[in-house]
Each structure stands twice: as C-alpha cells, then as structure tokens.
Design a protein around this motif. Structure first.
Motif, mmCIF file in Angstrom:
data_model
loop_
_atom_site.group_PDB
_atom_site.id
_atom_site.type_symbol
_atom_site.label_atom_id
_atom_site.label_comp_id
_atom_site.label_asym_id
_atom_site.label_seq_id
_atom_site.Cartn_x
_atom_site.Cartn_y
_atom_site.Cartn_z
ATOM 1 N N GLU A 194 -3.844 2.217 -10.466
ATOM 2 C CA GLU A 194 -2.452 2.331 -10.912
ATOM 3 C C GLU A 194 -2.235 3.606 -11.729
ATOM 4 O O GLU A 194 -1.653 3.586 -12.822
ATOM 5 C CB GLU A 194 -2.045 1.101 -11.726
ATOM 6 C CG GLU A 194 -1.976 -0.189 -10.925
ATOM 7 C CD GLU A 194 -0.926 -0.134 -9.816
ATOM 8 O OE1 GLU A 194 0.272 -0.155 -10.128
ATOM 9 O OE2 GLU A 194 -1.328 -0.052 -8.634
ATOM 10 N N SER A 213 0.812 -7.543 -6.046
ATOM 11 C CA SER A 213 -0.109 -6.966 -5.072
ATOM 12 C C SER A 213 -0.064 -5.445 -5.147
ATOM 13 O O SER A 213 1.008 -4.847 -5.191
ATOM 14 C CB SER A 213 0.256 -7.421 -3.656
ATOM 15 O OG SER A 213 0.061 -8.818 -3.537
ATOM 16 N N THR A 214 -1.237 -4.826 -5.169
ATOM 17 C CA THR A 214 -1.338 -3.377 -5.189
ATOM 18 C C THR A 214 -2.313 -2.923 -4.107
ATOM 19 O O THR A 214 -3.067 -3.722 -3.550
ATOM 20 C CB THR A 214 -1.827 -2.884 -6.570
ATOM 21 O OG1 THR A 214 -3.071 -3.527 -6.880
ATOM 22 C CG2 THR A 214 -0.818 -3.227 -7.663
ATOM 23 N N GLU A 215 -2.292 -1.619 -3.808
ATOM 24 C CA GLU A 215 -3.157 -1.069 -2.763
ATOM 25 C C GLU A 215 -4.534 -0.751 -3.332
ATOM 26 O O GLU A 215 -4.660 -0.155 -4.393
ATOM 27 C CB GLU A 215 -2.524 0.198 -2.178
ATOM 28 C CG GLU A 215 -1.248 -0.087 -1.398
ATOM 29 C CD GLU A 215 -0.627 1.183 -0.845
ATOM 30 O OE1 GLU A 215 -1.067 2.287 -1.255
ATOM 31 O OE2 GLU A 215 0.292 1.091 -0.020
ATOM 32 N N TRP A 216 -5.552 -1.198 -2.583
ATOM 33 C CA TRP A 216 -6.936 -0.934 -2.939
ATOM 34 C C TRP A 216 -7.568 -0.161 -1.789
ATOM 35 O O TRP A 216 -7.134 -0.267 -0.646
ATOM 36 C CB TRP A 216 -7.691 -2.240 -3.187
ATOM 37 C CG TRP A 216 -7.122 -3.047 -4.334
ATOM 38 C CD1 TRP A 216 -5.843 -3.502 -4.466
ATOM 39 C CD2 TRP A 216 -7.811 -3.486 -5.497
ATOM 40 N NE1 TRP A 216 -5.688 -4.202 -5.642
ATOM 41 C CE2 TRP A 216 -6.888 -4.208 -6.303
ATOM 42 C CE3 TRP A 216 -9.115 -3.345 -5.957
ATOM 43 C CZ2 TRP A 216 -7.231 -4.785 -7.506
ATOM 44 C CZ3 TRP A 216 -9.467 -3.937 -7.164
ATOM 45 C CH2 TRP A 216 -8.539 -4.646 -7.936
ATOM 46 N N GLU A 227 -6.936 -12.152 4.092
ATOM 47 C CA GLU A 227 -6.155 -12.715 2.999
ATOM 48 C C GLU A 227 -6.786 -14.013 2.507
ATOM 49 O O GLU A 227 -7.203 -14.855 3.297
ATOM 50 C CB GLU A 227 -4.726 -12.988 3.458
ATOM 51 C CG GLU A 227 -3.820 -13.524 2.375
ATOM 52 C CD GLU A 227 -2.403 -13.751 2.851
ATOM 53 O OE1 GLU A 227 -1.591 -14.249 2.050
ATOM 54 O OE2 GLU A 227 -2.115 -13.436 4.022
ATOM 55 N N LYS A 249 -4.950 -9.950 -0.503
ATOM 56 C CA LYS A 249 -3.646 -10.354 0.025
ATOM 57 C C LYS A 249 -3.361 -9.833 1.435
ATOM 58 O O LYS A 249 -2.314 -10.153 2.003
ATOM 59 C CB LYS A 249 -2.536 -9.868 -0.921
ATOM 60 C CG LYS A 249 -2.587 -10.500 -2.304
ATOM 61 C CD LYS A 249 -2.363 -12.001 -2.234
ATOM 62 C CE LYS A 249 -2.371 -12.636 -3.611
ATOM 63 N NZ LYS A 249 -2.161 -14.101 -3.544
ATOM 64 N N SER A 250 -4.271 -9.048 1.993
ATOM 65 C CA SER A 250 -4.066 -8.560 3.356
ATOM 66 C C SER A 250 -5.411 -8.138 3.940
ATOM 67 O O SER A 250 -6.369 -7.889 3.204
ATOM 68 C CB SER A 250 -3.099 -7.381 3.389
ATOM 69 O OG SER A 250 -3.744 -6.203 2.916
ATOM 70 N N GLU A 264 -7.304 0.856 3.569
ATOM 71 C CA GLU A 264 -6.706 0.233 2.401
ATOM 72 C C GLU A 264 -6.396 -1.226 2.687
ATOM 73 O O GLU A 264 -6.344 -1.658 3.832
ATOM 74 C CB GLU A 264 -5.418 0.969 1.994
ATOM 75 C CG GLU A 264 -4.301 0.845 3.015
ATOM 76 C CD GLU A 264 -3.035 1.584 2.614
ATOM 77 O OE1 GLU A 264 -3.096 2.421 1.687
ATOM 78 O OE2 GLU A 264 -1.987 1.323 3.235
ATOM 79 N N ASP A 266 -4.389 -4.883 0.445
ATOM 80 C CA ASP A 266 -3.649 -5.312 -0.734
ATOM 81 C C ASP A 266 -4.425 -6.394 -1.471
ATOM 82 O O ASP A 266 -5.049 -7.270 -0.849
ATOM 83 C CB ASP A 266 -2.279 -5.867 -0.327
ATOM 84 C CG ASP A 266 -1.414 -4.823 0.349
ATOM 85 O OD1 ASP A 266 -1.572 -3.631 0.007
ATOM 86 O OD2 ASP A 266 -0.597 -5.183 1.212
ATOM 87 N N GLU A 268 -4.502 -8.610 -5.568
ATOM 88 C CA GLU A 268 -3.784 -8.902 -6.818
ATOM 89 C C GLU A 268 -4.774 -9.418 -7.852
ATOM 90 O O GLU A 268 -5.535 -10.350 -7.589
ATOM 91 C CB GLU A 268 -2.696 -9.941 -6.560
ATOM 92 C CG GLU A 268 -1.822 -10.237 -7.758
ATOM 93 C CD GLU A 268 -0.676 -11.177 -7.415
ATOM 94 O OE1 GLU A 268 -0.121 -11.811 -8.338
ATOM 95 O OE2 GLU A 268 -0.338 -11.280 -6.210
#
Length: 312
Positions: A194, A213-216, A227, A249-250, A264, A266, A268
């Motif tokens: 972030e 949810s953020t991108e990893w 997920e 999450k994805s 990448e 997602d 959380e």
C-alpha cells in the motif's frame, strides 16, 4: 365415488379439471390391461361414450404432465438423455425438439453438467458440502466403479470441487478440495505494501484500518491458489517471523505490463489473526521450513503452529 383431478396446462398456469368416477377408472383400466374395449355385453354404449370423454381429458393432462416431467428430469441431470429417451419412448430428434420448446439446450455441454453438479453439492451458504457430494452419488445410484460415477468424479475434479489422491492401495481416492495455506515472504527493506514499508508493525496497522481486498504480487503463477486460501506472511531480513495473515480473494492472474512482478491476486488482511500473530509471532527457529522464499505452499507443521499463535 368420484375422483377429481386438477391439471395445470401450459406455462400460463391455466387449470383444467377431470372428473372420473371410480367405476369409470376401474372399467377403463381393466379393459386396457386385458387389451379389450368392452369387458362385457352389459356395458352400455352411453357409458362407453362417457368413458371416452373422461379418458380423453385424462390423457391430455397426463401428456402435459409427462412433458413437464421430462424437462424436470433433464434439468436435474440425474439421467442422461439417452436413458430419458428410452423411458419416454422418444427418438433423439423428438426429445430434443421437446426440450428446446422449454428452453433446454439441444446439446448438453460440459458447462451445463457442471452447473447441475454445483447446484446439487453446494450448501445454502455457497460452500461445497461433503455430505451433499456423497448424497448426490447415492441419489444417482452410482458406485465408484460405475462409468457414470467416474464421469461425475472427473467433472468435479476438473472444476476443483474434488481433488484426486493417487496411489492409495492402487486405487484413486477423491476428497473435497480444502483451503490451502501459503507462506508469503516479504522483505521489509525492499518490498512495499500500500505504497509504504512492509514492516510487521505497519502491516498490523493496515489490518486494523481494514483496507479491504488489495493487490498482491507473485513471481510465478500458483495454479492451485484460489479464493478462500490463507496467506501466512513471513517477514524476512532481520525479522525472520510469521507475523500476519491474509485471506486470498481471487486466483492469480497476469499482472498489467510494467508491474512489479508478472502475476497478481487479491487478498485481504485478517485483523484477528494478524493482531494475535503480531503479539506472538512464529519465529524462523520454530519453523519446519528453514529457508522461506517468495510464495509457496506451507508445511503442515508450520500451519499447525501458526494457527495456534493466531488463535484459530
């Protein structure tokens, strides 16, 4: 004694009634079973005329019921269309025409079959229910060596509902795919999160701020990640500890051109687990995996220890 039978005709819900006396039913059924029209000379033509009228209405209702039953069985996926055609005494062309009138696809694709299986083995909460997988097999009357049972198992495996464990006594064993645990390595001195440093303290603050949810990032596509999996965050460098946890999450996907890494997904941060781990981390010297690198499946002993520290 009079029997009243109500039928719903067509898709508009219109209703028709057939009133047949028990004498009429008994007389007609007996005649049909004996392949006769008149069972005795005492049957009056007027009675026979009334029987014809009643049976005609009854046949109309039965024909409508039969058509809707055929569609319902096809939608359930419990019986293949070849068997359904035999039961209905219909050729393939006539059966497909009937189904097409009711919006059923002429050809059952693999996707259609998988959708049927999903509906049957998914619980009300949207999760795969082991009991329903077993019940589905039993409701179809399939043994595991049955050809159709193997097709069902393959479809569920392809769709990642089940996973195949080979070489168990020379026979494959299937089990439900459970969430996997991944060890995700961060270097606080090089990696950011972030748009800021990825130190244990800052990651713990981010979990409390609930960024969603953020991108990893990933250096390689982890095809088994999906997920619902858990991400145990190992802080390398001078830290050497698991001090945070996130939930995937994805599934992984190719990252946009120019991204930090080629793939990448997602995830959380889990506030409860991260808070507990920040207070009582799993240190490198306690871990079974002595050389954590990048991101990979976590060893069972380390998962057990991390769950205990995370109060899960």
């Amino acid at each position: 004694m009079v029997t009243r039978v109500d039928f719903n005709f067509g898709d508009d819900g219109s209703q028709e009634s057939v009133v047949v006396s028990s004498d009429q039913l008994a007389r007609v059924v007996s005649a049909v079973l004996q392949d006769k029209v008149l069972l005795s000379e005492r049957t009056a033509p007027h009675d026979l005329w009334r029987d014809i009228a009643a049976v005609t209405r009854l046949l109309e209702g039965l024909a409508d019921w039969r058509e809707r039953a055929i569609v319902a069985v096809d939608e359930s996926g419990a019986v293949d269309r070849s068997s359904l055609g035999v039961a209905a005494s219909m050729g393939a062309a006539k059966l497909y025409d009937l189904l097409e009138r009711h919006g059923r696809p002429r050809n059952q694709t693999r996707l259609t079959q998988v959708e049927v299986l999903e509906n049957r083995v998914t619980s009300e909460e949207g999760e795969w229910d082991p009991a329903r997988v077993v019940a589905t097999m039993n409701s179809y009357g399939w043994e595991t060596d049955d050809r159709r049972a193997r097709a069902l198992l393959r479809a569920l495996t392809d769709h990642e509902v089940l996973e195949k464990i080979p070489n168990r006594g020379g026979r494959a064993v299937y089990q439900l795919v459970s969430p996997r645990d991944w060890l995700y390595c961060l270097d606080p001195e090089r990696d950011t999160m972030e748009n800021g440093p990825s130190t244990p303290a800052r990651v713990a603050r981010l979990a409390g701020e609930d960024p969603g949810s953020t991108e990893w990032w990933l250096g390689k596509p982890l095809k088994r990640m999906r997920e619902g999996d858990r991400l145990w965050i190992y802080f390398g460098g001078g830290e050497g500890k698991i001090a945070a946890m996130a939930r995937v999450k994805s599934s992984p996907r190719p990252a946009p051109i120019g991204s930090h890494k080629p793939y990448e997904f997602d995830a959380e941060l889990d506030l409860r687990a991260t808070t507990a781990l920040s207070k009582s981390p799993v240190r490198l010297e306690e871990m079974d995996q002595k050389h954590p690198q990048a991101c990979g499946e976590m060893r069972a002993a380390d998962v057990k220890l991390a769950e205990a520290r995370a109060n899960l």
